[in-house]
Scaffold this active site. Structure first.
Site, PDB file in Angstrom:
ATOM      1  N   GLN A 164       4.717  -3.378  -3.924  1.00 37.45           N
ATOM      2  CA  GLN A 164       3.549  -3.896  -4.502  1.00 37.45           C
ATOM      3  C   GLN A 164       2.886  -2.483  -4.849  1.00 37.45           C
ATOM      4  OE1 GLN A 164       1.544  -6.712  -2.521  1.00 37.45           O
ATOM      5  NE2 GLN A 164      -0.195  -6.774  -3.844  1.00 37.45           N
ATOM      6  N   PHE A 165       3.086  -2.420  -6.274  1.00 42.76           N
ATOM      7  CA  PHE A 165       2.505  -0.835  -6.837  1.00 42.76           C
ATOM      8  C   PHE A 165       1.020  -1.348  -7.037  1.00 42.76           C
ATOM      9  CE2 PHE A 165       2.776  -3.804 -10.454  1.00 42.76           C
ATOM     10  CZ  PHE A 165       1.825  -3.473 -11.220  1.00 42.76           C
ATOM     11  N   THR A 166       0.546  -2.479  -6.832  1.00 42.85           N
ATOM     12  CA  THR A 166      -1.003  -2.303  -6.855  1.00 42.85           C
ATOM     13  C   THR A 166      -1.682  -1.916  -5.769  1.00 42.85           C
ATOM     14  OG1 THR A 166      -0.897  -4.861  -6.005  1.00 42.85           O
ATOM     15  CG2 THR A 166      -1.007  -4.529  -8.456  1.00 42.85           C
TER      16      THR A 166
END
Length: 152
Positions: free
Chosen positions: A78-80
Site C-alpha cells: 500500500q503505497f498510499t
C-alpha cells in the site's frame, strides 16, 4: 517502511473478483515502502510483527503473539501509506518508493516474515486494484514505522 497492523478474525483480498489471499484469525498488514528502506528495516519489522503480543491470553490480556495463537498473516502492499497531504487537497506520493524499488522490498519483507513465523504468508498482488475485506478484532490497529523505531 511503514506498516498498519490489524488484528483480525478474518481477512481476504480479491483481484479481478478472484480471491488472491485469505486468512482466518491473524494479522492483516498494509505495508508501504520508501526508497531509503534497508534490509535492516525489513528484518526489524518482520521480527517485530511476528513477536507483537496483541492477542488475548486465557485472562483476556493482550499477551500472545500471532505465532502463539497459531494465526496467519495477510500482507497487502500500500503505497498510499506515504501520502503527503501537506499542500492542497490532492495527496502526493513522492515519498513512496517507485515500483522498481518497492517490489523487491515487498517480496523480501514477505520472505523475512515467513522465516520469522515459520509458515507461509498470504499476499495480495503488487500494483493491482485490490478489494480488501476484514473483520477487525477488538478493534486492534497499530501503525509502525522503521524510521520511528524509538516510538515503537
Amino acid at each position: 517502511m511503514r506498516v498498519v497492523i490489524q488484528r483480525v478474525t478474518q481477512a481476504a483480498v480479491e483481484v479481478e473478483e478472484n480471491v488472491k489471499g485469505q486468512i482466518g484469525l491473524g494479522l492483516l498488514l498494509l505495508a508501504g515502502f520508501t526508497a531509503e528502506d534497508t534490509e535492516e528495516d525489513l528484518k526489524w519489522m518482520a521480527a517485530k510483527v511476528a513477536a507483537l503480543r496483541i492477542f488475548s491470553d486465557a485472562d483476556g490480556k493482550m499477551n500472545l503473539s500471532v505465532q502463539e495463537v497459531q494465526g496467519d498473516v495477510l500482507v497487502i502492499s500500500q503505497f498510499t501509506l506515504y501520502a503527503s497531504t501537506k499542500k492542497g487537497n490532492r495527496p502526493s506520493y513522492v515519498n513512496a518508493a517507485p515500483p522498481a524499488v518497492s517490489v523487491p522490498l515487498y517480496e523480501r519483507f514477505v520472505t523475512l516474515l515467513e522465516q520469522a513465523l515459520g509458515k507461509p504468508v498470504q499476499t495480495g498482488e503488487f500494483g493491482a486494484d485490490m478489494k480488501v475485506s476484514l473483520l477487525n478484532d477488538g478493534p486492534v490497529t497499530i501503525v509502525m514505522d522503521t524510521k520511528q523505531k524509538d516510538l515503537f
